[in-house]
Design an enzyme around this catalytic site. Structure first.
Site, PDB file in Angstrom:
ATOM      1  N   ASP A 231      17.704  -6.969 -29.377  1.00 52.36           N
ATOM      2  CA  ASP A 231      16.622  -5.989 -29.529  1.00 52.36           C
ATOM      3  C   ASP A 231      15.308  -6.736 -29.750  1.00 52.36           C
ATOM      4  O   ASP A 231      15.286  -7.953 -29.902  1.00 52.36           O
ATOM      5  CB  ASP A 231      16.910  -5.045 -30.706  1.00 52.36           C
ATOM      6  CG  ASP A 231      17.347  -5.801 -31.949  1.00 52.36           C
ATOM      7  OD1 ASP A 231      16.858  -6.931 -32.167  1.00 52.36           O
ATOM      8  OD2 ASP A 231      18.179  -5.270 -32.697  1.00 52.36           O
TER       9      ASP A 231
ATOM     10  N   ASP B 264      11.923  -6.804 -32.102  1.00 51.76           N
ATOM     11  CA  ASP B 264      11.255  -6.300 -33.301  1.00 51.76           C
ATOM     12  C   ASP B 264       9.755  -6.538 -33.190  1.00 51.76           C
ATOM     13  O   ASP B 264       9.310  -7.626 -32.825  1.00 51.76           O
ATOM     14  CB  ASP B 264      11.801  -7.017 -34.547  1.00 51.76           C
ATOM     15  CG  ASP B 264      13.274  -6.707 -34.757  1.00 51.76           C
ATOM     16  OD1 ASP B 264      13.647  -5.527 -34.625  1.00 51.76           O
ATOM     17  OD2 ASP B 264      14.062  -7.630 -35.023  1.00 51.76           O
TER      18      ASP B 264
ATOM     19  N   ASP C  32      13.401 -15.688 -42.980  1.00 46.73           N
ATOM     20  CA  ASP C  32      14.470 -16.563 -43.450  1.00 46.73           C
ATOM     21  C   ASP C  32      14.431 -17.967 -42.829  1.00 46.73           C
ATOM     22  O   ASP C  32      14.205 -18.956 -43.511  1.00 46.73           O
ATOM     23  CB  ASP C  32      15.851 -15.891 -43.308  1.00 46.73           C
ATOM     24  CG  ASP C  32      16.127 -15.293 -41.939  1.00 46.73           C
ATOM     25  OD1 ASP C  32      15.283 -15.441 -41.033  1.00 46.73           O
ATOM     26  OD2 ASP C  32      17.208 -14.680 -41.760  1.00 46.73           O
TER      27      ASP C  32
HETATM   28  P1  ATP Z   1      19.951 -10.729 -34.283  1.00 48.65           P
HETATM   29  O1  ATP Z   1      19.269  -9.386 -34.228  1.00 48.65           O
HETATM   30  O2  ATP Z   1      20.083 -11.410 -32.991  1.00 48.65           O
HETATM   31  O3  ATP Z   1      21.202 -10.678 -35.040  1.00 48.65           O
HETATM   32  P2  ATP Z   1      17.641 -11.418 -35.817  1.00 48.65           P
HETATM   33  O4  ATP Z   1      17.067 -12.749 -36.240  1.00 48.65           O
HETATM   34  O5  ATP Z   1      16.760 -10.564 -34.986  1.00 48.65           O
HETATM   35  O6  ATP Z   1      19.006 -11.714 -35.130  1.00 48.65           O
HETATM   36  P3  ATP Z   1      17.610  -9.266 -37.688  1.00 48.65           P
HETATM   37  O7  ATP Z   1      18.564  -8.939 -38.761  1.00 48.65           O
HETATM   38  O8  ATP Z   1      17.421  -8.320 -36.568  1.00 48.65           O
HETATM   39  O9  ATP Z   1      18.053 -10.669 -37.131  1.00 48.65           O
HETATM   40  O10 ATP Z   1      16.230  -9.558 -38.405  1.00 48.65           O
HETATM   41  C1  ATP Z   1      15.001  -9.670 -37.694  1.00 48.65           C
HETATM   42  C2  ATP Z   1      14.119 -10.719 -38.365  1.00 48.65           C
HETATM   43  O11 ATP Z   1      13.814 -10.321 -39.707  1.00 48.65           O
HETATM   44  C3  ATP Z   1      14.765 -12.090 -38.506  1.00 48.65           C
HETATM   45  O12 ATP Z   1      14.614 -12.841 -37.338  1.00 48.65           O
HETATM   46  C4  ATP Z   1      14.007 -12.673 -39.669  1.00 48.65           C
HETATM   47  O13 ATP Z   1      12.748 -13.131 -39.287  1.00 48.65           O
HETATM   48  C5  ATP Z   1      13.799 -11.458 -40.566  1.00 48.65           C
HETATM   49  N1  ATP Z   1      14.892 -11.308 -41.544  1.00 48.65           N
HETATM   50  C6  ATP Z   1      16.039 -10.593 -41.388  1.00 48.65           C
HETATM   51  N2  ATP Z   1      16.816 -10.654 -42.465  1.00 48.65           N
HETATM   52  C7  ATP Z   1      16.158 -11.426 -43.350  1.00 48.65           C
HETATM   53  C8  ATP Z   1      16.433 -11.869 -44.668  1.00 48.65           C
HETATM   54  N3  ATP Z   1      17.572 -11.525 -45.272  1.00 48.65           N
HETATM   55  N4  ATP Z   1      15.506 -12.642 -45.275  1.00 48.65           N
HETATM   56  C9  ATP Z   1      14.361 -12.986 -44.650  1.00 48.65           C
HETATM   57  N5  ATP Z   1      14.043 -12.616 -43.414  1.00 48.65           N
HETATM   58  C10 ATP Z   1      14.917 -11.844 -42.757  1.00 48.65           C
HETATM   59 MG    MG Z   2      17.231  -8.499 -34.371  1.00 45.56          MG
END
Ligand code: ATP
Ligand code: MG
Length: 440
Positions: A68, A70, A148
């Site tokens: 997705d 963001d 993160d």
């Molecule tokens: P995917 O969606 O492919 O699993 P993602 O990195 O996009 O990976 P998400 O959970 O969708 O993971 O989170 C989007 C973004 O928000 C992350 O890339 C990160 O920058 C931030 N983020 C998510 N969870 C945390 C957390 N627990 N602490 C700090 N930042 C976070």
């Molecule tokens: Mg994501």
């Protein structure tokens, strides 16, 4: 105790970010979902900043298809709602805007602040160092330091298609390194789920975890006990249902994290019987990965049935060894299984019920005569229970002949099924009658 003023574990390094121009990063609009682009453009038209961030940018740079996209902006959620009519605000812990395009949702977040500039009190709350509420808005730079991992903090700016990199994520991405932003121990304390995310991204991307980010994983597993069970449950689905469950399992065990998630299973694994429990979980997870690779459906009930089977199976066996019947003892073993004590998760009822059914049908596979096999075949949970039986057979827990019989029974026509389920005594009587007739 709630403490709204605590600072979080970030080393903020005010300064200029590295800006990587369009020509140097290779992301093109054609790779971005049209709805995400529409949201970005509309925000810009309303004089707001608008960027893509997180997994979408990271995966595009790695040549993978993002799950997705963001969007982040300097518009507050309320301002986002004024720009989009098809928009809903959600979330307590993080307030977010969801913009709807039919079934597709584009998530829009407002830049998070660090609180050091003195934001509204109570917008961020910490409990034992853990963030429980976080609605403090800030600048893009503050937002970057609060993410993160460095590779998750790259911003694709719709204004000029450049990438903005405060934390060094672009180089880490190219080097295949997973690095937490800020001071790792403190960042894990703030949100212990980041430990699981470290494991997830290391497995998903095949990245090396940078030593300072990796070291605390061996020591801080106990922090997972503070995470609400429902959040852990969601995170575990992402961990185990993304196509690399086996690698995740091995890494979780390597860091000693698995035991905080599934303590009862872990203690069985620690006293393993001829490699059996490991084989069963490994096979089950390898099978889950294979199904995902083949685009076959996977269910959380089946996954949790695999991950928690070992303690149930042992209890079942010991009850049977004490003389209790197979059905009665499995029912008792299942009723004694309490996810809240034996796992760190809260397993919702809609998943716990079918999970228990997969287990409770297991002894019924042993009955191959008369009407019973027909009844089992018609059971709504037959297919999952049969798949589970196959795993048990592969792991050496039941005779493979039994599993083969059930495979044949499903494929057989009505007549063949009747023949397969003739009671052995009836079959013997039939044979001796034929023999007697032949001798007559
Ligand atoms: P995917 O969606 O492919 O699993 P993602 O990195 O996009 O990976 P998400 O959970 O969708 O993971 O989170 C989007 C973004 O928000 C992350 O890339 C990160 O920058 C931030 N983020 C998510 N969870 C945390 C957390 N627990 N602490 C700090 N930042 C976070
Ligand atoms: Mg994501």
């Amino acid at each position: 105790m709630l403490d709204s003023k605590s600072t979080i574990g970030l080393i903020e390094r005010p300064g200029q970010p590295r800006v990587i121009p369009r020509s140097a990063h290779g992301i093109s609009h054609a790779q971005i979902s049209e709805h995400a682009l529409e949201v970005l453009h509309r925000l810009r038209q309303h004089q707001f900043q608008a960027h893509l961030v997180g997994g979408g940018v990271r995966d595009l740079l790695l040549g993978q298809e993002p799950k997705d996209f963001d969007v982040v902006t300097d518009a507050t959620p309320e301002q986002v709602r004024q720009v989009f009519r098809n928009c809903r605000l959600i979330g307590q812990r993080f307030r977010l805007a969801h913009v709807y395009f039919g079934r597709e949702i584009v998530e829009v977040a407002t830049f998070r602040g660090s609180g050091s500039a003195g934001g509204s009190s109570g917008a961020r709350q910490l409990r034992n160092g853990m963030i429980v509420r976080d609605n403090l808005y800030g600048t893009i730079e503050e937002d970057a330091w609060r993410r993160d991992f460095t590779i998750n903090a790259l911003y694709y700016d719709i204004a000029d298609c450049s990438l903005i990199d405060y934390a060094g994520g672009f180089d880490d991405l190219r080097a295949g390194v997973l690095r937490l932003i800020g001071e790792p121990v403190q960042r894990y304390r703030e949100d212990p789920v980041r430990m699981l995310r470290a494991v997830r991204f290391a497995c998903k991307l095949g990245f090396t975890i940078e030593p300072n980010t990796e070291r605390p994983l061996f020591e801080l597993g106990y922090l997972l006990r503070q995470v609400p069970g429902a959040r852990l449950f969601d995170e575990l689905i992402k961990l185990f249902h993304s196509g690399y469950a086996l690698a995740v399992f091995e890494k979780l065990r390597h860091y000693g994290l698995f035991g905080y998630l599934f303590p009862a299973t872990e203690s069985c694994l620690a006293t393993e019987e001829q490699g059996f429990p490991i084989t069963f979980v490994n096979r089950g997870l390898a099978n889950t990965d294979q199904r995902i690779a083949e685009d076959k459906p996977v269910t959380p009930a089946f996954l949790y049935a695999i991950l928690s089977w070992e303690p149930v199976r042992r209890r079942w066996e010991s009850l049977m060894a004490a003389g209790m019947g197979a059905h009665e003892s499995i029912q008792l073993a299942i009723s004694e299984f309490n996810p809240r004590e034996q796992t760190a998760l809260i397993i919702p009822k809609r998943i716990a019920l079918p999970m228990r059914e997969i287990w409770s049908l297991q002894p019924r596979f042993g009955e191959r005569a008369g009407k019973r096999p027909h009844r089992l075949l018609a059971h709504p949970r037959f297919r999952a229970a049969y798949d589970f039986l196959l795993l048990r057979a592969e792991a050496g827990e039941v005779d493979p002949e039994l599993a083969e019989w059930w495979t044949r029974f499903q494929e057989a026509g009505a007549q063949e099924r009747e023949r397969m389920t003739v009671h052995p005594r009836v079959a013997k009587r039939g044979r001796s009658r034929r023999r007697a007739a032949a001798h007559a």
